[in-house]
Design an enzyme around this catalytic site. Structure first.
Site, PDB file in Angstrom:
ATOM      1  N   ASP A 211       0.880  -1.154   0.000  1.00 15.65           N
ATOM      2  CA  ASP A 211       0.000   0.000   0.000  1.00 15.65           C
ATOM      3  C   ASP A 211       0.920   1.207   0.000  1.00 15.65           C
ATOM      4  O   ASP A 211       1.955   1.216   0.673  1.00 15.65           O
ATOM      5  CB  ASP A 211      -0.956   0.021   1.188  1.00 15.65           C
ATOM      6  CG  ASP A 211      -2.161   0.930   0.936  1.00 15.65           C
ATOM      7  OD1 ASP A 211      -2.495   1.170  -0.245  1.00 15.65           O
ATOM      8  OD2 ASP A 211      -2.765   1.408   1.915  1.00 15.65           O
TER       9      ASP A 211
ATOM     10  N   GLY B 176      -0.325   7.318 -11.380  1.00 16.21           N
ATOM     11  CA  GLY B 176      -0.626   7.969 -10.105  1.00 16.21           C
ATOM     12  C   GLY B 176      -0.187   9.421 -10.101  1.00 16.21           C
ATOM     13  O   GLY B 176      -0.433  10.170 -11.045  1.00 16.21           O
TER      14      GLY B 176
ATOM     15  N   HIS C 213       9.994   4.954  -3.832  1.00 20.52           N
ATOM     16  CA  HIS C 213       9.500   4.376  -2.588  1.00 20.52           C
ATOM     17  C   HIS C 213       9.240   2.887  -2.755  1.00 20.52           C
ATOM     18  O   HIS C 213       9.663   2.071  -1.938  1.00 20.52           O
ATOM     19  CB  HIS C 213       8.218   5.097  -2.167  1.00 20.52           C
ATOM     20  CG  HIS C 213       7.259   5.272  -3.307  1.00 20.52           C
ATOM     21  ND1 HIS C 213       7.533   6.087  -4.390  1.00 20.52           N
ATOM     22  CD2 HIS C 213       6.056   4.715  -3.574  1.00 20.52           C
ATOM     23  CE1 HIS C 213       6.536   6.037  -5.245  1.00 20.52           C
ATOM     24  NE2 HIS C 213       5.621   5.207  -4.777  1.00 20.52           N
TER      25      HIS C 213
END
Length: 192
Positions: free
Chosen positions: A69, A150, A177
């Protein structure tokens, strides 16, 4: 080669992570294992959502898996959109709507510092492990680049003069990330 399910149907994520696990594991998607339901994401943290998705796959399909997530955490917005990044502008989960909503909310702020944070939960043979990756950066004032997905067109990582959407997948994977969290996962898996 061992099989490992990445608990997502996001083809962009599958492609990114497949490159990083090449030769180590055969990466399966949810579709590959016959999972055709929307995985639950009912927790209020990235760690909780990644754990919930991984546990769902492990308990229902009995295959080692990992789920991630990711959230964009914007300092001036108190860490928002955070865990709600994918549906920041509404349940339609539109990247362009989310970016427009973010840029509008940031208009009155000088501080544009932000970070992407990914949490991965791996369930390997029934045992849980978590890995985190963070990249610091800033939100640009307008869209730049057409690669990625995104918030990539408006996120400029610290130390770079281009957004994630202007980078090749290889460039982005080295510093992103998700790339950092997956690198930790890959190092862990290479010892197994």
């Amino acid at each position: 080669m061992k099989q490992l399910c990445f608990a997502t149907n996001n083809k962009h994520k599958i492609a990114e992570v497949s490159q990083m696990l090449a030769g180590k594991y055969k990466l399966l998607s949810l579709e590959d294992i016959g999972c055709h339901v929307e995985l639950p994401e009912e927790q209020d943290t990235l760690e909780g959502n990644s754990r919930q998705k991984a546990e769902y796959v492990w308990h229902n399909f009995n295959i080692s898996c990992f789920a991630d997530d990711t959230g964009l955490e914007v300092e001036a917005l108190g860490g928002a959109p955070g865990v709600y990044s994918a549906r920041y502008a509404g349940p339609q989960r539109s990247d362009s709507d989310n970016i427009q909503h973010l840029l509008k909310n940031l208009e009155p702020h000088q501080n544009r510092r932000a970070r992407f944070r990914t949490c991965i939960t791996l369930i390997l043979d029934g045992k849980e492990h978590q890995f985190e990756g963070i990249v610091e950066g800033t939100i640009t004032t307008d869209w730049q680049g057409n690669k990625g997905f995104g918030y990539d067109p408006v996120f400029m990582p610290q130390g770079y003069n281009k957004t994630f959407a202007e980078m090749t997948p290889e460039e982005k994977n080295l510093i992103s990330h998700r790339g950092r969290a997956v690198q930790k996962l890959v190092v862990f898996l290479s010892t197994r």
